[in-house]
Scaffold this active site. Structure first.
Site, mmCIF file in Angstrom:
data_model
loop_
_atom_site.group_PDB
_atom_site.id
_atom_site.type_symbol
_atom_site.label_atom_id
_atom_site.label_comp_id
_atom_site.label_asym_id
_atom_site.label_seq_id
_atom_site.Cartn_x
_atom_site.Cartn_y
_atom_site.Cartn_z
ATOM 1 N N TRP A 112 5.872 -10.466 1.116
ATOM 2 C CA TRP A 112 5.591 -9.636 2.364
ATOM 3 C C TRP A 112 6.310 -10.009 3.664
ATOM 4 O O TRP A 112 6.452 -11.314 3.795
ATOM 5 C CB TRP A 112 4.027 -9.948 2.364
ATOM 6 C CG TRP A 112 3.463 -8.945 3.322
ATOM 7 C CD1 TRP A 112 2.994 -7.454 3.190
ATOM 8 C CD2 TRP A 112 2.979 -9.247 4.789
ATOM 9 N NE1 TRP A 112 2.423 -6.954 4.245
ATOM 10 C CE2 TRP A 112 2.503 -8.023 5.082
ATOM 11 C CE3 TRP A 112 3.140 -10.215 5.697
ATOM 12 C CZ2 TRP A 112 1.968 -7.809 6.579
ATOM 13 C CZ3 TRP A 112 2.927 -10.074 7.015
ATOM 14 C CH2 TRP A 112 2.399 -8.775 7.336
ATOM 15 N N GLU A 138 -10.386 -2.098 4.383
ATOM 16 C CA GLU A 138 -9.137 -1.791 4.365
ATOM 17 C C GLU A 138 -8.953 -0.260 4.011
ATOM 18 O O GLU A 138 -9.588 0.086 3.079
ATOM 19 C CB GLU A 138 -8.153 -2.793 3.647
ATOM 20 C CG GLU A 138 -8.146 -4.041 4.597
ATOM 21 C CD GLU A 138 -6.870 -5.014 4.255
ATOM 22 O OE1 GLU A 138 -6.369 -5.666 5.088
ATOM 23 O OE2 GLU A 138 -6.603 -5.200 2.846
ATOM 24 N N TRP A 147 -3.665 -8.827 -3.498
ATOM 25 C CA TRP A 147 -3.172 -9.903 -2.811
ATOM 26 C C TRP A 147 -3.639 -11.260 -3.347
ATOM 27 O O TRP A 147 -4.603 -11.466 -4.010
ATOM 28 C CB TRP A 147 -4.231 -9.819 -1.479
ATOM 29 C CG TRP A 147 -3.709 -8.527 -0.669
ATOM 30 C CD1 TRP A 147 -4.212 -7.399 -0.281
ATOM 31 C CD2 TRP A 147 -2.349 -8.383 -0.090
ATOM 32 N NE1 TRP A 147 -3.497 -6.404 0.384
ATOM 33 C CE2 TRP A 147 -2.087 -7.173 0.584
ATOM 34 C CE3 TRP A 147 -1.067 -9.094 -0.011
ATOM 35 C CZ2 TRP A 147 -1.176 -6.650 1.426
ATOM 36 C CZ3 TRP A 147 -0.288 -8.814 0.718
ATOM 37 C CH2 TRP A 147 -0.079 -7.491 1.469
ATOM 38 N N ARG A 161 -7.297 -1.005 11.572
ATOM 39 C CA ARG A 161 -5.861 -0.510 11.153
ATOM 40 C C ARG A 161 -6.211 0.826 10.005
ATOM 41 O O ARG A 161 -7.175 0.991 9.590
ATOM 42 C CB ARG A 161 -5.266 -1.550 10.514
ATOM 43 C CG ARG A 161 -6.136 -2.587 9.461
ATOM 44 C CD ARG A 161 -5.083 -3.720 9.082
ATOM 45 N NE ARG A 161 -5.667 -4.687 8.196
ATOM 46 C CZ ARG A 161 -6.512 -5.547 8.284
ATOM 47 N NH1 ARG A 161 -6.457 -6.023 9.651
ATOM 48 N NH2 ARG A 161 -7.188 -6.230 7.436
ATOM 49 N N PHE A 208 2.047 -1.119 10.011
ATOM 50 C CA PHE A 208 1.154 -1.513 9.010
ATOM 51 C C PHE A 208 0.699 0.130 8.452
ATOM 52 O O PHE A 208 0.972 1.362 8.743
ATOM 53 C CB PHE A 208 -0.123 -1.998 9.712
ATOM 54 C CG PHE A 208 -0.009 -3.499 9.338
ATOM 55 C CD1 PHE A 208 1.246 -4.002 9.368
ATOM 56 C CD2 PHE A 208 -1.143 -4.240 9.394
ATOM 57 C CE1 PHE A 208 1.420 -5.350 9.322
ATOM 58 C CE2 PHE A 208 -0.880 -5.634 9.482
ATOM 59 C CZ PHE A 208 0.471 -5.936 9.156
ATOM 60 N N ASP A 255 0.793 -1.175 0.020
ATOM 61 C CA ASP A 255 0.084 0.039 -0.143
ATOM 62 C C ASP A 255 0.974 1.240 0.031
ATOM 63 O O ASP A 255 1.763 1.393 0.725
ATOM 64 C CB ASP A 255 -0.791 0.188 0.960
ATOM 65 C CG ASP A 255 -1.498 -1.020 1.534
ATOM 66 O OD1 ASP A 255 -1.452 -2.223 0.801
ATOM 67 O OD2 ASP A 255 -2.067 -1.137 2.474
#
Ligand code: FRU
Length: 490
Positions: free
Chosen positions: A58, A212, A295, A157, A93, A34
């Site tokens: 990741w 998200e 993803w 988040r 994050f 991101d």
């Protein structure tokens, strides 16, 4: 030089650049996802990103950092955040940035996941030079006590900061107990002491299991809430990827702290576009950038040991027209563009097509008058391995197909998504297409209404442009420009 900077400097030399974009932002080495902390600060755009420098997969998240004056030519800066504290032991994050006084503040999620405990809390870091960041000693600033009875810290988040009147706010992603997306709103006078304001918007069962990366801003007289839902169910041609990016258009009722939705839609209809974030520049224009990946997909640059993975989209200027988000690429400065081809009045038919060698970093612009046209086919690559784009003038549909473009990309979607179709209406009987092609990606902008973004990994060196048709197609103008970087501009 810090250990991580030393590592990046050393390892960057051994990265295989065959697929590495030339005018899209990637990390010098390693994995990115991101965009974070996108901000216009002291005459420059700063963009941070989710970063794992030590592998092309990741891993525990750092914040990579780059800046630019023109949104094309990026300068890499030292890693801004590394997980060093207990509350962020498993990663710093996603989050955002805001300027207060002369200081640049970052708000990000401390991710902790150990011994069966998963906890996400919101943290602050700040910097006076925009390069070196210090973490606030009383982190986290938003944690379980702020959301008890409303949401859970296991999925909590991606804070996005903004200022309204004299208050600071942030929107944070979470989910309901029955797995629907939920965006929470918080407020603060000083960015350090935070209060829960309200649940800004709750998703329905048809809008994914978790949202998200929210973003909330005013644009063209509307409020826009951007979210990235995980597993948004498919509807017709929409939401085909395992996760999507969605724009809700409407009005925030500030009395209640609630978002009143008038319309919502997928932001990009390609295969690789996720977690977009926006910022406002000094002209009050909104610019959006997204992670140009998805993803749950195989990643050829990782599988082939190229040493890097993931890039950002080209920054896009956005607006709201008729309750829809519209997008166009930011203007790429002329000094980076070299004209390769300029042709007017091309008539394509079953026996007549056009083929031209272009650069792997090219911008292709086409203007087409609908009146006598049926179906236009554009192929980029070689005759037998290419990205396929077509426009059906009767159905007013744009198709993007990467099924025959080189390395096969497998994802969590069933069946595989390697072709998508999107509605794209003609405007005054005309179609205006812009294709931004970089070493391993293409972004299509069509009549401002539709964008389709995808990565592809060709096996062949050559990149040609093929224009073909089914029936007759009249192309008013075609131009191809190479995006070039002089070494001294880097
Ligand atoms: C979105 C996301 C965020 C999270 C980050 C972790 O792509 O899953 O929700 O903060 O990536 O890297």
């Amino acid at each position: 030089m810090s250990k991580v900077s030393q590592y990046i400097k050393e390892k960057a030399k051994s990265v295989n650049t065959f697929y590495k974009p030339s005018y899209h932002l990637t990390a010098p080495v390693g994995w990115i996802n991101d965009p974070n902390g996108f901000i216009y600060f002291k005459g420059e755009y700063h963009l941070f990103y989710q970063y794992y420098p030590y592998a092309s997969e990741w891993g525990p998240m750092h914040w990579g950092h780059a800046k630019t004056k023109d949104l094309v030519n990026w300068e890499h800066l030292p890693v801004a955040l590394e997980p060093t504290e207990e509350y962020e032991a498993d990663g710093c994050f996603s989050g955002s940035a805001i300027v207060k006084g002369d200081r640049l503040y970052l708000m990000y999620t401390g991710h902790y996941e150990r011994n069966g405990i998963k906890k996400e809390t919101q943290c602050i870091a700040y910097s006076d030079d925009g390069i070196h960041f210090e973490k606030y000693s009383k982190n986290p600033v938003i944690s379980e006590e702020h959301i008890s009875g409303i949401a859970d810290v296991t999925d909590f988040r991606d804070p996005k900061l903004f200022k309204k009147n004299d208050l600071f706010y942030c929107v944070v992603a979470s989910k309901t107990a029955d797995n629907r997306g939920q965006i929470l709103l918080f407020e603060s006078n000083d960015l350090l002491d935070w209060r829960f304001t309200s649940v800004l918007l709750e998703g329905t069962q048809d809008q994914g299991i978790m949202w998200e990366c929210p973003d909330l801003f005013e644009l063209d007289g509307k409020d826009v809430l951007i979210v990235s839902p995980i597993q948004m169910p498919r509807i017709g041609h929409e939401y085909l990827n395992i996760s999507s990016s969605v724009a809700f258009i409407g009005t925030v009722n500030w009395e209640l702290g609630e978002f009143e939705v008038e319309n919502y839609h997928e932001i990009d209809s390609g295969m690789d576009f996720y977690a977009p974030q926006t910022c406002e520049n000094e002209k009050k224009e909104r610019v959006m950038v997204a992670w140009m990946q998805m993803w749950g997909r195989t990643m050829p640059t990782n599988d082939l040991n190229h040493g890097w993975a993931g890039s950002m989209t080209i920054p896009r200027k956005i607006g709201v027209v008729k309750n829809k988000l519209v997008q166009e690429s930011i203007e790429i400065n002329k000094k980076y563009r070299k004209n390769l081809l300029d042709i007017n009045n091309i008539v394509l038919n079953d026996t007549n097509h056009l083929e031209a060698l272009i650069s792997k970093n090219s911008i292709v612009n086409l203007d087409i008058e609908q009146s006598k046209s049926k179906k236009l086919v554009i192929k980029i690559g070689t005759n037998d391995e290419n990205i396929y784009v077509s426009y059906d003038f009767e159905k007013e549909e744009l198709t993007l197909d990467r099924s025959n473009s080189g390395f096969k990309i497998i994802g969590d979607e069933k069946p595989i998504v390697d072709r998508r179709v999107s509605k794209c209406r003609l405007v005054d009987n005309k179609l205006k297409l812009s294709l931004y092609i970089d070493s391993s990606s293409i972004e299509i902008f069509a009549n401002k209404e539709t964008t389709m973004t995808t990565t592809f990994y060709r096996k062949k060196e050559d990149v040609s442009l093929f224009l073909e048709s089914e029936g007759v197609v009249h192309v008013d103008s075609l131009s191809v420009e190479e995006v070039t970087f002089l070494e001294e501009l880097r």
